[in-house]
Design a protein around this motif. Structure first.
Motif, PDB file in Angstrom:
ATOM      1  N   LEU A  49      18.642   3.962  -5.001  1.00 34.17           N
ATOM      2  CA  LEU A  49      17.370   3.431  -4.463  1.00 34.17           C
ATOM      3  C   LEU A  49      17.547   1.900  -4.457  1.00 34.17           C
ATOM      4  O   LEU A  49      17.772   1.395  -5.648  1.00 34.17           O
ATOM      5  N   HIS A  50      17.239   0.991  -3.550  1.00 33.33           N
ATOM      6  CA  HIS A  50      17.286  -0.261  -3.597  1.00 33.33           C
ATOM      7  C   HIS A  50      15.838  -0.820  -3.119  1.00 33.33           C
ATOM      8  O   HIS A  50      15.565  -0.482  -1.851  1.00 33.33           O
ATOM      9  N   SER A  51      15.143  -1.500  -3.901  1.00 30.93           N
ATOM     10  CA  SER A  51      13.744  -2.015  -3.340  1.00 30.93           C
ATOM     11  C   SER A  51      13.543  -3.379  -4.010  1.00 30.93           C
ATOM     12  O   SER A  51      14.433  -3.781  -4.865  1.00 30.93           O
ATOM     13  N   ASP A  52      12.578  -4.071  -3.725  1.00 31.19           N
ATOM     14  CA  ASP A  52      12.210  -5.151  -4.123  1.00 31.19           C
ATOM     15  C   ASP A  52      11.165  -5.014  -5.455  1.00 31.19           C
ATOM     16  O   ASP A  52      10.909  -6.170  -6.105  1.00 31.19           O
ATOM     17  N   HIS A  53      10.802  -3.720  -5.608  1.00 32.11           N
ATOM     18  CA  HIS A  53       9.771  -3.531  -6.370  1.00 32.11           C
ATOM     19  C   HIS A  53      10.266  -2.672  -7.685  1.00 32.11           C
ATOM     20  O   HIS A  53      11.063  -1.620  -7.561  1.00 32.11           O
ATOM     21  N   ARG A  54      10.038  -3.558  -8.866  1.00 30.37           N
ATOM     22  CA  ARG A  54      10.507  -2.709 -10.341  1.00 30.37           C
ATOM     23  C   ARG A  54       9.960  -1.406 -10.227  1.00 30.37           C
ATOM     24  O   ARG A  54      10.309  -0.332 -10.728  1.00 30.37           O
ATOM     25  N   ARG A  55       8.501  -1.494 -10.009  1.00 31.11           N
ATOM     26  CA  ARG A  55       7.512  -0.062 -10.230  1.00 31.11           C
ATOM     27  C   ARG A  55       8.301   1.036  -9.568  1.00 31.11           C
ATOM     28  O   ARG A  55       8.218   2.143 -10.068  1.00 31.11           O
ATOM     29  N   ILE A  56       8.831   0.988  -8.063  1.00 32.96           N
ATOM     30  CA  ILE A  56       9.412   2.106  -7.476  1.00 32.96           C
ATOM     31  C   ILE A  56      10.771   2.512  -8.352  1.00 32.96           C
ATOM     32  O   ILE A  56      10.767   3.634  -8.409  1.00 32.96           O
ATOM     33  N   VAL A  76      21.472   4.938  -9.620  1.00 28.77           N
ATOM     34  CA  VAL A  76      21.499   3.536  -9.236  1.00 28.77           C
ATOM     35  C   VAL A  76      20.281   2.904  -8.682  1.00 28.77           C
ATOM     36  O   VAL A  76      19.566   3.563  -7.716  1.00 28.77           O
ATOM     37  N   CYS A  77      19.538   2.047  -9.160  1.00 30.77           N
ATOM     38  CA  CYS A  77      18.428   1.629  -8.720  1.00 30.77           C
ATOM     39  C   CYS A  77      18.238   0.168  -9.050  1.00 30.77           C
ATOM     40  O   CYS A  77      18.361  -0.424 -10.038  1.00 30.77           O
ATOM     41  N   GLU A  78      18.020  -0.558  -8.036  1.00 27.55           N
ATOM     42  CA  GLU A  78      17.896  -2.048  -8.021  1.00 27.55           C
ATOM     43  C   GLU A  78      16.520  -2.617  -7.623  1.00 27.55           C
ATOM     44  O   GLU A  78      15.942  -1.846  -6.590  1.00 27.55           O
ATOM     45  N   PRO A  79      15.746  -3.304  -8.146  1.00 27.56           N
ATOM     46  CA  PRO A  79      16.144  -4.036  -9.250  1.00 27.56           C
ATOM     47  C   PRO A  79      16.298  -3.269 -10.481  1.00 27.56           C
ATOM     48  O   PRO A  79      15.680  -2.287 -10.915  1.00 27.56           O
ATOM     49  N   ASN A 123       0.922  -1.092  -0.003  1.00 26.98           N
ATOM     50  CA  ASN A 123      -0.126  -0.074   0.151  1.00 26.98           C
ATOM     51  C   ASN A 123       1.028   1.164   0.033  1.00 26.98           C
ATOM     52  O   ASN A 123       1.459   1.465   1.037  1.00 26.98           O
ATOM     53  N   TYR A 124       1.034   1.827  -1.229  1.00 33.88           N
ATOM     54  CA  TYR A 124       1.550   3.194  -1.376  1.00 33.88           C
ATOM     55  C   TYR A 124       1.065   3.801  -2.501  1.00 33.88           C
ATOM     56  O   TYR A 124       0.411   3.319  -3.566  1.00 33.88           O
ATOM     57  N   LYS A 125       1.351   5.184  -2.615  1.00 36.76           N
ATOM     58  CA  LYS A 125       0.702   5.885  -3.656  1.00 36.76           C
ATOM     59  C   LYS A 125       2.253   6.160  -4.560  1.00 36.76           C
ATOM     60  O   LYS A 125       3.176   6.238  -4.084  1.00 36.76           O
ATOM     61  N   ASP A 126       1.982   6.299  -5.999  1.00 35.13           N
ATOM     62  CA  ASP A 126       3.263   6.609  -6.572  1.00 35.13           C
ATOM     63  C   ASP A 126       3.821   7.871  -6.523  1.00 35.13           C
ATOM     64  O   ASP A 126       5.069   7.809  -6.371  1.00 35.13           O
ATOM     65  N   SER A 127       3.185   8.686  -5.881  1.00 40.57           N
ATOM     66  CA  SER A 127       3.649   9.961  -5.634  1.00 40.57           C
ATOM     67  C   SER A 127       4.491  10.080  -4.391  1.00 40.57           C
ATOM     68  O   SER A 127       5.462  10.985  -4.232  1.00 40.57           O
ATOM     69  N   THR A 128       4.372   8.976  -3.545  1.00 37.74           N
ATOM     70  CA  THR A 128       5.274   9.068  -2.408  1.00 37.74           C
ATOM     71  C   THR A 128       6.880   8.971  -2.922  1.00 37.74           C
ATOM     72  O   THR A 128       7.589   9.326  -2.395  1.00 37.74           O
ATOM     73  N   PHE A 129       6.906   8.141  -3.994  1.00 34.77           N
ATOM     74  CA  PHE A 129       8.364   7.895  -4.648  1.00 34.77           C
ATOM     75  C   PHE A 129       8.698   9.012  -5.610  1.00 34.77           C
ATOM     76  O   PHE A 129       9.781   9.410  -5.810  1.00 34.77           O
ATOM     77  N   GLU A 130       7.700   9.557  -6.400  1.00 29.71           N
ATOM     78  CA  GLU A 130       7.762  10.332  -7.645  1.00 29.71           C
ATOM     79  C   GLU A 130       8.518  11.753  -7.120  1.00 29.71           C
ATOM     80  O   GLU A 130       9.293  12.523  -7.799  1.00 29.71           O
ATOM     81  N   ASN A 131       8.267  12.175  -5.830  1.00 31.81           N
ATOM     82  CA  ASN A 131       8.445  13.482  -4.922  1.00 31.81           C
ATOM     83  C   ASN A 131       9.992  13.388  -4.605  1.00 31.81           C
ATOM     84  O   ASN A 131      10.474  14.493  -4.256  1.00 31.81           O
ATOM     85  N   LEU A 132      10.451  12.235  -4.832  1.00 31.50           N
ATOM     86  CA  LEU A 132      12.023  12.191  -4.268  1.00 31.50           C
ATOM     87  C   LEU A 132      12.936  12.520  -5.329  1.00 31.50           C
ATOM     88  O   LEU A 132      13.428  11.860  -6.039  1.00 31.50           O
ATOM     89  N   ILE A 133      13.003  13.896  -5.472  1.00 30.39           N
ATOM     90  CA  ILE A 133      13.490  14.583  -6.710  1.00 30.39           C
ATOM     91  C   ILE A 133      15.093  14.659  -6.828  1.00 30.39           C
ATOM     92  O   ILE A 133      15.728  14.761  -7.925  1.00 30.39           O
ATOM     93  N   ASN A 134      15.758  14.163  -5.958  1.00 31.52           N
ATOM     94  CA  ASN A 134      17.141  14.199  -5.729  1.00 31.52           C
ATOM     95  C   ASN A 134      17.705  12.973  -5.308  1.00 31.52           C
ATOM     96  O   ASN A 134      19.120  12.870  -4.892  1.00 31.52           O
ATOM     97  N   ILE A 135      16.932  11.979  -5.289  1.00 33.63           N
ATOM     98  CA  ILE A 135      17.509  10.676  -5.098  1.00 33.63           C
ATOM     99  C   ILE A 135      18.336  10.107  -6.024  1.00 33.63           C
ATOM    100  O   ILE A 135      18.163  10.239  -7.404  1.00 33.63           O
TER     101      ILE A 135
END
Length: 157
Positions: free
Chosen positions: A100-107, A116-119, A85-97
């Protein structure tokens, strides 16, 4: 300044728990039992550049959870959770990242101009994922998983 709160069996973080820690730059919350990140949980952490949330039990990230440091955060580790459960905008607003290491390709697809983004995911795959055409939005940890082991996250657009 860094706070190391990993391996503390923390189960929850109340809103504004870090209020007033404006000079904190690195926060380690890895390997706890946190299940939800409420809106405003990180309020006050305006200088935060690195956040380690890996290997918790996080299923929900409320909209606004990352808003306090949306422009300063450069590194986020959020793998090893059960995000549903999360909104796309939760991650879209991280403008200077940058990392990022996540289990979700979508993020990874939601964060723009990331180094650098994993996966890893291709631009073509991102287009399909964001259109909601892939059921497998979670990166398998090994080749023995079947499609039943994947989590489906509904798009919020």
């Amino acid at each position: 300044m860094a706070w190391k709160l990993f391996d503390n069996d923390l189960q929850s973080l109340p809103e504004n728990v870090f209020g007033g820690l404006t000079s904190l730059q690195i926060l380690y919350l890895s390997r706890n039992q946190i299940t939800t990140l409420p809106a405003n949980v990180f309020d006050g952490l305006t200088s935060l550049t690195e956040l380690y949330l890996d290997n918790n039990d996080i299923t929900t990230i409320d909209q606004g959870a990352f808003s306090a440091f949306a422009s300063s955060l450069s590194t986020l580790l959020i793998f090893g959770n059960e995000l549903k459960n999360y909104k796309d905008s939760t991650f879209e607003n991280l403008i200077n990242i940058n990392e990022l290491h996540s289990d979700h390709r979508r993020i990874c697809c939601l964060v723009y101009k990331i180094e650098v983004c994993e996966p890893r995911v291709t631009l073509a795959a991102c287009k399909e994922i964001l259109k909601g055409k892939f059921r497998e939005l979670m990166c398998p940890m090994d080749s023995t998983r079947s499609t039943d082991d994947f989590t489906t996250v509904a798009p919020d657009f």
